[in-house]
Design an enzyme around this catalytic site. Structure first.
Site, mmCIF file in Angstrom:
data_model
loop_
_atom_site.group_PDB
_atom_site.id
_atom_site.type_symbol
_atom_site.label_atom_id
_atom_site.label_comp_id
_atom_site.label_asym_id
_atom_site.label_seq_id
_atom_site.Cartn_x
_atom_site.Cartn_y
_atom_site.Cartn_z
ATOM 1 N N HIS A 1 0.864 -1.187 0.000
ATOM 2 C CA HIS A 1 0.000 0.000 0.000
ATOM 3 C C HIS A 1 0.898 1.234 0.000
ATOM 4 C CE1 HIS A 1 -3.730 -2.255 0.461
ATOM 5 N NE2 HIS A 1 -3.090 -3.011 1.335
ATOM 6 N N ASP B 1 -4.502 -13.573 0.998
ATOM 7 C CA ASP B 1 -5.143 -12.297 1.337
ATOM 8 C C ASP B 1 -6.644 -12.506 1.494
ATOM 9 O OD1 ASP B 1 -5.326 -9.617 1.994
ATOM 10 O OD2 ASP B 1 -5.163 -8.886 -0.065
ATOM 11 N N ALA C 1 -11.125 -5.901 -2.533
ATOM 12 C CA ALA C 1 -11.110 -5.860 -1.065
ATOM 13 C C ALA C 1 -10.727 -7.224 -0.521
ATOM 14 C CB ALA C 1 -12.475 -5.429 -0.536
ATOM 15 N N GLY C 2 -9.478 -7.618 -0.785
ATOM 16 C CA GLY C 2 -9.039 -8.943 -0.392
ATOM 17 C C GLY C 2 -9.488 -9.971 -1.414
#
Length: 386
Positions: A198, A277, A308-309
């Site tokens: 990130h 993840d 989102a994952g």
């Protein structure tokens, strides 16, 4: 439990393949010996006939948030045990419970709960913690909470590591943010593997962080500055810097199959760390779950602004990697076993099948369907009992 010998297996030790292999597991759940059909059967040992099944090291997932409706940030034993049982059903034998960016008190509660649950799960073994955030770059935050992103501070880093009881094995941060380089150095000095993720870092910033102890990248290509011919960014740095091992979400959604092949060929399997993840809705039917939507295995924010994952499992990641790269099982396998073990300092006891190591292994059919999962010699999942 007693001593047991597993016979008639195609044995993938993680270092070699043994046809008609045998493995002796001690009463305390470690491997005593392995070899071919010439390895004698100990007196009084239970004999388990694998009937030609593939026997290989269990998968180690160093980046998993949840699964089957359970999430690490719930901060309960039930949630962590539920995660462990779900992923054991897909070949995972050890995992790091992974945090998300949240209010400090929420992170502290999750860290304390995970620390108290180490070694107590009934499925895959919870072996440590991955602290993902809150020290991330807003530009590359993806589905991470914008509200709770913040700059690293020495006292908060110490508070997090203390709350985790020394069990943080991996941390994801953005080295380019204010205080990021100091955070890399501080976490690394505590024996924690530091990963860039990130992050909008430049090549030069990544190189500087590597000199301070950075050795890993988080879900490579996702949530990071992309490769550009005038600025390689974190994506390019991960490809080019030998010091960096790159995580990979091998679901064909986060990274195109051709780019999966490129990564394996450029870095080699010894520098690729396969992860899931996976988040709480992984394994659940399509639908809306809180702030995310699940459609055909893809998990996104409701507004569609970001993945989102994932809903990936380690077993499916293995199948995908073989398909995308054309590599044989034994070439891909290290990326799911010894590489993650090495990256989070578990390789002394996990990651390969060898005398003295934990008897963490899976049995698969030749078609790579899971038959059973074993943690320290104990069967924690069996397909015909599902």
């Amino acid at each position: 439990m007693g001593e047991a010998i597993w016979i008639n297996a195609k044995l993938y030790t993680g270092q070699r393949v043994i046809e008609n292999g045998r493995m002796i597991v001690t009463e305390n759940g470690t491997i005593r010996a392995l070899g071919d059909e010439l390895l004698p059967v100990p007196a009084h040992a239970r004999v388990i006939d694998c009937n030609g099944a593939l026997l290989m090291p269990g998968f180690i997932d160093v980046h998993v948030h949840g699964g089957n409706g359970y999430g690490m940030m719930e901060g309960t034993y039930e949630a962590l045990d539920g995660i462990s049982r779900f992923h054991a059903r897909h070949g995972t034998t050890a995992f790091l419970a992974t945090t998300s960016t949240a209010a400090k008190e929420t992170i502290v509660r999750a860290l304390r709960n995970a620390a108290e649950t180490i070694g107590k799960t009934s499925g895959a073994e919870l072996t440590g913690i991955h602290l993902e955030g809150p020290y991330l770059d807003e530009k590359r935050r993806g589905a991470q909470s914008k509200e709770h992103l913040r700059l690293p501070a020495a006292d908060e880093i110490d508070e997090f590591t203390e709350a985790a009881g020394g069990h943080i094995r991996l941390v994801t941060l953005a080295p380019e943010i204010e205080g990021g380089m100091e955070a890399v150095e501080r976490f690394a000095s505590k024996g924690i593997t530091v990963s860039a993720g990130h992050s909008d870092a430049t090549m030069a910033q990544v190189e500087a962080a590597v000199r301070l102890g950075l050795s890993h990248t988080t879900h490579h290509f996702n949530g990071m500055s992309p490769l550009h011919h005038r600025e390689p960014g974190l994506a390019g740095a991960g490809l080019m810097l030998e010091e960096l091992t790159t995580e990979l979400i091998c679901d064909g959604i986060h990274v195109h199959p051709s780019v999966v092949k490129l990564l394996f060929e450029m870095k080699s399997p010894e520098k690729v760390c396969m992860i899931t993840d996976a988040v709480s809705p992984a394994g659940l039917p399509d639908g809306e779950y809180g702030e995310v939507i699940v459609r055909s295995g893809e998990i996104t924010l409701k507004n569609g602004s970001s993945l989102a994952g994932s809903s990936l499992t380690m077993l499916q990641a293995l199948k995908n990697a073989i398909q995308y790269t054309g590599f044989p099982i034994e070439k891909v396998l290290p990326s799911m076993t010894i590489v993650p073990a090495r990256q989070v300092r578990l390789d002394r006891v996990k990651g390969t099948l060898a005398p003295g190591k934990h008897a963490d292994f899976v049995l698969l059919t030749p078609e790579l369907d899971l038959l059973s999962t074993h943690v320290r010699g104990v069967e924690v999942f069996r397909s015909d009992n599902d």
